[in-house]
Design an enzyme around this catalytic site. Sequence first.
Site, PDB file in Angstrom:
ATOM      1  N   CYS E 106      -8.152 -11.397  -0.225  1.00  0.00           N
ATOM      2  CA  CYS E 106      -7.165 -10.314  -0.101  1.00  0.00           C
ATOM      3  C   CYS E 106      -6.259 -10.512   1.128  1.00  0.00           C
ATOM      4  O   CYS E 106      -5.452 -11.424   1.142  1.00  0.00           O
ATOM      5  CB  CYS E 106      -7.894  -8.980  -0.065  1.00  0.00           C
ATOM      6  SG  CYS E 106      -6.937  -7.610  -0.758  1.00  0.00           S
ATOM      7  N   HIS E 107      -6.386  -9.654   2.146  1.00  0.00           N
ATOM      8  CA  HIS E 107      -5.571  -9.781   3.354  1.00  0.00           C
ATOM      9  C   HIS E 107      -6.244 -10.645   4.420  1.00  0.00           C
ATOM     10  O   HIS E 107      -5.730 -10.756   5.533  1.00  0.00           O
ATOM     11  CB  HIS E 107      -5.290  -8.402   3.962  1.00  0.00           C
ATOM     12  CG  HIS E 107      -4.333  -7.565   3.165  1.00  0.00           C
ATOM     13  ND1 HIS E 107      -4.734  -6.778   2.117  1.00  0.00           N
ATOM     14  CD2 HIS E 107      -2.989  -7.381   3.249  1.00  0.00           C
ATOM     15  CE1 HIS E 107      -3.693  -6.147   1.601  1.00  0.00           C
ATOM     16  NE2 HIS E 107      -2.623  -6.492   2.258  1.00  0.00           N
TER      17      HIS E 107
END
Lengths: 176, 176, 176, 176, 176, 176
Positions: E106-107
């Site tokens: 994800c991030h």
Amino acid sequence: MRLKDKKVLTVVDHEFEDLELWYPIYRLQEEGAIVHIAGKEGEHTYTGKYGVPAKSDYSFDTIQIEEYDGILVPGGWAPDKLRRYDEVLDMVKFMDEKQRPIGQICHAGWVLISADILRGRKVTSTPGIKHDMMNAGAEWLNEAVITDGHLISSRRPPDLPAYAKAFADALAENSK
Amino acid sequence: MRLKDKKVLTVVDHEFEDLELWYPIYRLQEEGAIVHIAGKEGEHTYTGKYGVPAKSDYSFDTIQIEEYDGILVPGGWAPDKLRRYDEVLDMVKFMDEKQRPIGQICHAGWVLISADILRGRKVTSTPGIKHDMMNAGAEWLNEAVITDGHLISSRRPPDLPAYAKAFADALAENSK
Amino acid sequence: MRLKDKKVLTVVDHEFEDLELWYPIYRLQEEGAIVHIAGKEGEHTYTGKYGVPAKSDYSFDTIQIEEYDGILVPGGWAPDKLRRYDEVLDMVKFMDEKQRPIGQICHAGWVLISADILRGRKVTSTPGIKHDMMNAGAEWLNEAVITDGHLISSRRPPDLPAYAKAFADALAENSK
Amino acid sequence: MRLKDKKVLTVVDHEFEDLELWYPIYRLQEEGAIVHIAGKEGEHTYTGKYGVPAKSDYSFDTIQIEEYDGILVPGGWAPDKLRRYDEVLDMVKFMDEKQRPIGQICHAGWVLISADILRGRKVTSTPGIKHDMMNAGAEWLNEAVITDGHLISSRRPPDLPAYAKAFADALAENSK
Amino acid sequence: MRLKDKKVLTVVDHEFEDLELWYPIYRLQEEGAIVHIAGKEGEHTYTGKYGVPAKSDYSFDTIQIEEYDGILVPGGWAPDKLRRYDEVLDMVKFMDEKQRPIGQICHAGWVLISADILRGRKVTSTPGIKHDMMNAGAEWLNEAVITDGHLISSRRPPDLPAYAKAFADALAENSK
Amino acid sequence: MRLKDKKVLTVVDHEFEDLELWYPIYRLQEEGAIVHIAGKEGEHTYTGKYGVPAKSDYSFDTIQIEEYDGILVPGGWAPDKLRRYDEVLDMVKFMDEKQRPIGQICHAGWVLISADILRGRKVTSTPGIKHDMMNAGAEWLNEAVITDGHLISSRRPPDLPAYAKAFADALAENSK
């Protein structure tokens, strides 16, 4: 920067209106003013009605009020608490006696009611406390900002542009 | 059950003080009273200051106030909103004219101030609004519960046992 | 005040049902009873399911249970925790042996199940734990309040008016 | 992927234990299983005890339970609600009769109690509901995971690695 | 259990993506790996974006990174903070130099960008940071999981089944 | 009022930094500018990171960007979403091509990275995204406010006094 020698105090407690506290602080800093935040506790983080934090620089009982050129009272539910502190009422009364700028917005008027400095003054506020303001002797007007001598008042967040400007002007023109 | 033919209205808005709303409702129901909750919206869920929900039975504009034997105003921040509705002020004034029991606790006094029914009355409230109450013409006392004719008032949640009892007594003794 | 010589204990943990804890406390105080709140920690603030706070007066391990005339167990999720403390189970068992009033509402029955005092008793509770109550030997009834000897039980918040009244009556009639 | 022809149902309601719902779902998907989430409402977002969302694929009343090879019941407070739906109890009973894997963790046991399928079975659960499990006829053991035939149970989130593995194994070995 | 001699470190800060932190930890434990959680503070409870808690085992500055066989970086907003700690960047760089498995989802890629280890590598991530990844020299692909040597990356929570499996495989195959 | 003929657009999404959105809006209004708020949805209430609400005046797809004299991008986590909308990137690129003032603060730089307008520009931002800014071709400086042509950038809320002033100056001086 016309406010660079000015010192302003803003009083705070939990559930202050987030923008009504912070907008005037930043706006005055833009013109060079020093703005301190005072709460019952010093170096304590208070939380706004919506959740924005504000850390107090000092506690009420360590403030030398005569050093300040003006005082700001934010709205929200904080004024319901602020009006209960004698230190806050004394600071507001001092500013009133010395005719230094006092800014109040939204529900901040409760503090000025308890300081008993509204008799015969023109003010505005959130319509919610209109009757309290009038019962305290004020003449209540429904305008974005009212400047009556050193007393500057506004109704709600969308009035902030006019409110902070009016307070800055009053501060610039006032000589303690 | 001495209150079994009695109907009571309680007014509500968001951020009511959770116990100040619910304790008197249940306490009056114990003795047989019917208690309705009215809000700006009917069949709408309002949320207390701490989070307890309360669903309104009716909207203000559908209430036939003459059918009620008494009215209750809770504390919290809800009174700051409730005092802005003409329907609420009219209902409170009607009860005052008819000398039917009006219960107020904590910050509920703001509603009675805006209904302008406090001149010459003995009351209590949260100390936070003491000055507002006095400026509205009331004599303010620092006691758990004050009964002045049909006006019953208290200061805060720990006064609820005395408050709800006093209101129930007033209701039982009152004949509309 | 028929309960003025009575002392009642209520046990608490986080996520208690807010009104189920507070309504009986205030209702018993109305008639003069002293009500103490005990938690795993003393002088600790517990928070209800909706957010209402309750500060414990004492910790479980400092309670002299024989000094109390009755015990109250609130609902919510707190009973899921309360049933895990031996001190709580011992206090409930003591009250049961001495036949002093035990009040339980909603999910509070879990505590009585773990104290194993329900065999052959008539009770009610939230329907959610009906099977747990029956498996523990109780006869389960769907009524607002059930008084079976010194055991008083109710289903949910709207039963509070009947529940607290029944508990107060049991307390008044009981002589330890 | 040994589970690629397997379909599993997990039931959900508000305040499910966030990891106890999601970990087994993802773990079974890793081996190719299709996992559906069913709630009282279909395509509705339920919120876990801590706040993780889970959208239901279907509503209980549209589920063809015979199409599923196993069922998962998460913990948290959701089981207190899930045990009240006849559709849920019927689905659990069906799986039990067909001897297809039933997974339960933490407070999920409440659902199996209400489905009355625990008599004579070896299980574990959160210690909080140990007495409820035993009163329902189960033999309760304090181990990370218990596999008794098609019944797989665990105590709490840290048991998830063993729990999901055991359920996957049971699913792989089971032939409906 | 093919991972029983493996030790993995996962780094954490507030607002980690709840499932992206916990799913891989449990999944690796299933195969015998030891997984430690490190934060700026040791034995401190960090709270996920949705509210799931995670207590750190150790503080960054007490970690002997050479003892670990792999490192996991969770998504959420935590990576925005994690990338600011030199200790975290140094640990990631060390793992990269030693070619031990690095997992990011994800991030989490922000941390690898700041560690400057993405030049010429094939990766995926939340599409939100695609440009940041490409500007850092990576080749960005839109797939559930990308394994480029010891670098394993995924896009979002639904990719967790494939992501944790791929990391476990890489860990099993890697010999430090 | 030197900005009375100016129209400014600010873009918004959930979790904007509360003060970074509102301070510049009010500050520009003080000098007569009209400021519109645009979001993916029009007339929709977005909620700041701390909880302050902001209602969008228009949806992105109804904006005639050529009518605006400048654009403001707030910080917080909103930029992580804003950079994913082609409409937002197109509006930012348009402003850049026309050399009209673009204001960015804190994490707002992510939007400018995705619009690919930072190559060779001097900027600042929260230190957290410094590497992303540099990788996108910008020269990163650690100062309260950087004005590079029509690009005005700041680091964090305490820089707001200087930031909004610099943007207002750029707007006043710019002629579209």
